[in-house]
Structures are given as C-alpha cells and as structure tokens.
Design an enzyme around this catalytic site. Structure first.
Site, short mmCIF file in Angstrom:
data_model
loop_
_atom_site.label_atom_id
_atom_site.label_comp_id
_atom_site.label_asym_id
_atom_site.label_seq_id
_atom_site.Cartn_x
_atom_site.Cartn_y
_atom_site.Cartn_z
CB CYS A 10 43.18 45.86 42.39
SG CYS A 10 42.04 45.97 43.79
CG ASN A 22 41.39 48.98 48.27
OD1 ASN A 22 41.23 49.79 49.18
ND2 ASN A 22 42.30 48.04 48.35
CB CYS A 46 38.57 41.35 44.45
SG CYS A 46 36.77 41.45 44.29
NE ARG A 47 41.97 42.50 40.59
CZ ARG A 47 42.06 43.18 39.47
NH1 ARG A 47 42.78 42.70 38.47
NH2 ARG A 47 41.44 44.35 39.32
CB SER A 48 44.80 45.81 46.01
OG SER A 48 43.62 46.53 46.27
CG ASP A 73 38.28 41.95 38.60
OD1 ASP A 73 37.96 41.48 39.70
OD2 ASP A 73 38.00 43.10 38.23
P1 4NP Z 1 39.26 44.41 42.43
O1 4NP Z 1 37.92 43.81 41.79
O2 4NP Z 1 39.76 45.46 41.47
O3 4NP Z 1 40.16 43.25 42.51
O4 4NP Z 1 38.86 44.97 43.78
C1 4NP Z 1 36.86 44.59 41.31
C2 4NP Z 1 35.94 45.08 42.19
C3 4NP Z 1 34.87 45.81 41.71
C4 4NP Z 1 34.73 46.04 40.35
C5 4NP Z 1 35.67 45.56 39.48
C6 4NP Z 1 36.74 44.84 39.96
N1 4NP Z 1 33.62 46.77 39.87
O5 4NP Z 1 33.51 46.92 38.65
O6 4NP Z 1 32.81 47.26 40.66
#
Ligand code: 4NP
Length: 154
Positions: A8, A11, A13-15, A123
C-alpha cells in the site's frame, strides 16, 4: 516457498492488515512453512513505525496479533520467481508497474474478492473506516489464498 507481498502507500494501515489476516489464513490452512507473507509501502512516509492504531485495534478485535514495522518497497521485493505482489488499490498497481514493469505477478487484492464489487481498498488513514476495510481485506485474502493454492498446487 511461495512469497506474498502486500503493498500500500504507507505500510501502516491496509497492507499490514492484509499481511496479518493472510498469515492467519495461511496458518489455519497448515501452510505456514510453504507461504511467506510480508508487506511494504510504496512511500517512505512511515518507515519504522508500528501499524496504525486503527489497524492494530481491528486486528486485535479479531484475535490477531501484529507487531511488524513499516518499511519501503525495495528492488529485491520483485526478485525471484515465486512472488505475488498484491496491491491495495489502482494507484499502488501503477506505482509497482512504474518500478518493476508490467509484471504478471502484480495484482490488486480485491480482484480476488468474491463478496464485493469494490476493487480498490479505500484508504482508512483519513476516513477511519477500519472495520469496513477489514471486511474487504478479509474477503480479498480468502480469494487470494484459493487462487494461490490453485496456481501452485499447495
Ligand atoms: P496505508 O495508509 O497506505 O494504507 O498505510 C496511509 C498511511 C499514511 C498516509 C497515507 C495512507 N500518509 O499520507 O501519510
């Protein structure tokens, strides 16, 4: 050994959620020694951090422990011939393709999901919708494990 890498943006939240859920499914199927599960982010925004509290909370509610730390994707992640590179959304697919070329090992998780028409895992970093994301990711992970078993004969 079949390697599965969930990808993702951050790294956190989702992955990591997908990694933890998929590891549980692999363990429950008795395939712990056959399938190696990992996750990484396309960005370096959160390298070294624990998973987001929302991800840890929803995993804990389902009895799943996760202690991984965020890392960024590296060139080595596409090395070898047994990897499944599993993106959470279309943007992650595009990033992976920019990095590794149009590789047949790159997939979008929800293309394996059987119970939703949604194809991009939203997200939860801004929406805080971790329960909904959990349901989507679990659906995709179940389909993915079936697909890998069919591909590899495991
Ligand atoms: P992830 O979520 O891609 O599912 O881990 C996010 C975590 C951080 C950010 C965006 C999405 N960010 O913009 O910092």
């Amino acid at each position: 050994m079949v390697r599965v890498l969930f990808v993702c943006l951050g790294n956190i939240c989702r992955s990591p959620m997908a990694e933890a859920i998929f590891q549980r499914l692999v363990d429950d199927a008795g395939l712990t020694g056959e399938v190696q599960v990992d996750s990484a982010g396309t960005s370096a925004y959160h390298v070294g951090e624990q998973a987001h509290p929302g991800t840890r909370r929803v995993l804990a509610r389902h009895g799943i422990q996760y202690s991984g730390r965020a890392r960024q994707l590296t060139g080595g992640d596409a090395a070898g011939d047994a990897a499944y590179l599993i993106a959470m959304d279309s943007e992650n697919v595009a990033d992976l393709q920019r990095r590794f070329g149009e590789d047949a090992r790159i997939h979008r998780l929800l293309d394996f999901a059987g119970h939703t028409p949604v194809r991009d895992v939203p997200d939860p970093y801004y929406s805080d919708n971790f329960d909904y994301v959990y349901r989507l990711v679990e659906d995709g992970c179940q389909g993915l494990l079936q697909a890998i078993r069919a591909d590899t004969g495991l």
